[in-house]
Scaffold this motif. Structure first.
Motif, mmCIF file in Angstrom:
data_model
loop_
_atom_site.group_PDB
_atom_site.id
_atom_site.type_symbol
_atom_site.label_atom_id
_atom_site.label_comp_id
_atom_site.label_asym_id
_atom_site.label_seq_id
_atom_site.Cartn_x
_atom_site.Cartn_y
_atom_site.Cartn_z
ATOM 1 N N SER A 106 0.848 -1.190 0.000
ATOM 2 C CA SER A 106 0.000 0.000 0.000
ATOM 3 C C SER A 106 0.881 1.237 0.000
ATOM 4 O O SER A 106 2.055 1.177 0.345
ATOM 5 C CB SER A 106 -0.914 0.016 1.231
ATOM 6 O OG SER A 106 -0.154 0.175 2.409
ATOM 7 N N ASP A 146 -4.162 0.727 -1.976
ATOM 8 C CA ASP A 146 -3.554 -0.575 -1.719
ATOM 9 C C ASP A 146 -3.918 -1.543 -2.834
ATOM 10 O O ASP A 146 -4.802 -1.293 -3.645
ATOM 11 C CB ASP A 146 -3.940 -1.119 -0.346
ATOM 12 C CG ASP A 146 -5.434 -1.326 -0.174
ATOM 13 O OD1 ASP A 146 -5.863 -1.562 0.942
ATOM 14 O OD2 ASP A 146 -6.184 -1.242 -1.185
ATOM 15 N N TRP A 147 -3.154 -2.633 -2.877
ATOM 16 C CA TRP A 147 -3.329 -3.648 -3.898
ATOM 17 C C TRP A 147 -3.472 -4.991 -3.203
ATOM 18 O O TRP A 147 -2.803 -5.255 -2.207
ATOM 19 C CB TRP A 147 -2.124 -3.709 -4.846
ATOM 20 C CG TRP A 147 -1.967 -2.510 -5.705
ATOM 21 C CD1 TRP A 147 -2.421 -2.356 -6.986
ATOM 22 C CD2 TRP A 147 -1.319 -1.282 -5.362
ATOM 23 N NE1 TRP A 147 -2.082 -1.114 -7.458
ATOM 24 C CE2 TRP A 147 -1.404 -0.438 -6.482
ATOM 25 C CE3 TRP A 147 -0.667 -0.824 -4.215
ATOM 26 C CZ2 TRP A 147 -0.879 0.846 -6.499
ATOM 27 C CZ3 TRP A 147 -0.144 0.453 -4.218
ATOM 28 C CH2 TRP A 147 -0.251 1.275 -5.350
ATOM 29 N N ARG A 148 -4.288 -5.857 -3.748
ATOM 30 C CA ARG A 148 -4.428 -7.207 -3.230
ATOM 31 C C ARG A 148 -4.063 -8.184 -4.348
ATOM 32 O O ARG A 148 -4.800 -8.330 -5.316
ATOM 33 C CB ARG A 148 -5.862 -7.463 -2.727
ATOM 34 C CG ARG A 148 -6.211 -6.657 -1.488
ATOM 35 C CD ARG A 148 -5.396 -7.140 -0.286
ATOM 36 N NE ARG A 148 -5.684 -6.307 0.910
ATOM 37 C CZ ARG A 148 -4.897 -5.351 1.349
ATOM 38 N NH1 ARG A 148 -3.791 -5.058 0.667
ATOM 39 N NH2 ARG A 148 -5.193 -4.666 2.437
ATOM 40 N N ASP A 170 -1.347 -11.855 -5.224
ATOM 41 C CA ASP A 170 -0.442 -12.879 -4.727
ATOM 42 C C ASP A 170 0.957 -12.613 -5.277
ATOM 43 O O ASP A 170 1.105 -12.244 -6.452
ATOM 44 C CB ASP A 170 -0.925 -14.270 -5.166
ATOM 45 C CG ASP A 170 -0.132 -15.389 -4.506
ATOM 46 O OD1 ASP A 170 -0.567 -15.864 -3.448
ATOM 47 O OD2 ASP A 170 0.922 -15.774 -5.054
#
Length: 315
Positions: free
Chosen positions: A240, A253-255, A257
């Motif tokens: 983030s 922010d980023w979600r 993997d």
């Protein structure tokens, strides 16, 4: 075009690349480097109708493998860092010339969504700081630092191990030049840097630093950008950022993997090898486009100055 992929190096990163290639539908073969000779490997690669090679060996084992790929006209993906000495880097680029436009260097952080967002909407910075640290003894189970590539005076050390930060600094500030590289070593590992700070600067700005260490008891990976109109604080691990100006703070922010970055870069390598369109990532680390970044890493390694040593705890 149907291609057989040969992943050379069966350590953790080699296994990851092999698994990702298979997940992407490739015909992948994982080959351990220890005990393997170049004659046998070259016969395997040459025996394939169409081949590509992923080089996931230790840093000091690059040139012979890339020379083989150049001779056989076989594209390759090579793990970072490409080289730690300028003379070796020059020889590698000469050897790779026949396949340079179809090959890649493994700067997978170029597929981090925060870095790509900054390239699309940059901060006009006068100062920057990158910082990454992690106690190297906590990296993996059943793993000893002293037995690893990282403990080698030729090809080991934190600057080479965590050089993604230098490559990211280059992506954002390509005209900043190397000023100094200051290191702390270890009494039991001569020539291996455990804590390193690289200073970069350009006339008129920006001025910044890239700090890396094997010592931090808490894992951290951060970046700060300082400009006259806005500032940005980014945590790569969340990930983030807080981007602030006179109007206030904006959180983003980023979600995703972490393996998405490895899948992204390997997907683009497959596209190059199979002569298909790539993803369109403007930072794609195609071999012929990352020479200056690779040179920055090698120059930094050759410029290191040691300022004392820590003792104990890394047997």
């Amino acid at each position: 075009m149907s291609i057989q992929y040969f992943v050379v190096g069966a350590g953790s990163i080699g296994r990851r690349h092999h698994d990702n290639l298979q997940a992407l539908g490739a015909d992948s073969h994982l080959i351990g480097w220890r005990g393997l000779d170049m004659v046998t490997l070259e016969a395997m690669v040459a025996g394939a109708e169409n081949a590509a090679v992923v080089i996931a060996t230790a840093t000091q084992i690059r040139l012979d493998l890339i020379e083989m790929c150049g001779r056989l006209d076989v594209p390759f993906y090579v793990e970072k860092p490409l080289a730690f000495q300028m003379g070796e880097l020059e020889r590698i680029y000469q050897a790779a010339e026949p396949v340079a436009e179809r090959s890649m260097v493994g700067f997978m952080m170029r597929y981090h969504p925060a870095l790509r967002a900054l390239v699309e909407d940059p901060v006009e910075a006068y100062g920057f700081t990158f910082e990454i640290g992690h106690d190297v003894r906590q990296w993996r189970q059943n793993w000893r630092f002293a037995d690893s590539y990282a403990a080698s005076a030729e090809g080991g050390g934190v600057l080479l191990d965590l050089c993604h930060e230098l490559d990211m600094a280059y992506c954002l500030f390509p005209k900043a030049e190397l000023q100094a590289v200051d290191c702390v070593g270890h009494a039991d590992f001569h020539g291996v840097d455990f804590s390193t700070r690289v200073t970069l600067a350009k006339d008129g700005g920006p001025v910044g630093s890239v700090a890396m260490d094997y010592l931090s008891p808490k894992s951290l990976r951060r970046m700060q950008l300082r400009g006259r109109d806005e500032v940005l604080d980014l945590d790569w691990l969340v990930p983030s950022w807080v981007r602030s100006d006179e109007k206030g703070d904006v959180l983003r922010d980023w979600r995703f993997d972490r393996n998405d970055m490895f899948l992204g870069i390997m997907g683009d390598f497959m596209a190059l090898a199979e002569e298909r369109e790539t993803s369109g990532n403007p930072l794609i680390p195609r071999f012929d486009r990352v020479r200056e970044s690779c040179a920055l890493i090698a120059e930094a390694w050759e410029t290191r100055r040691f300022h004392g040593q820590i003792e104990g705890g890394f047997e």
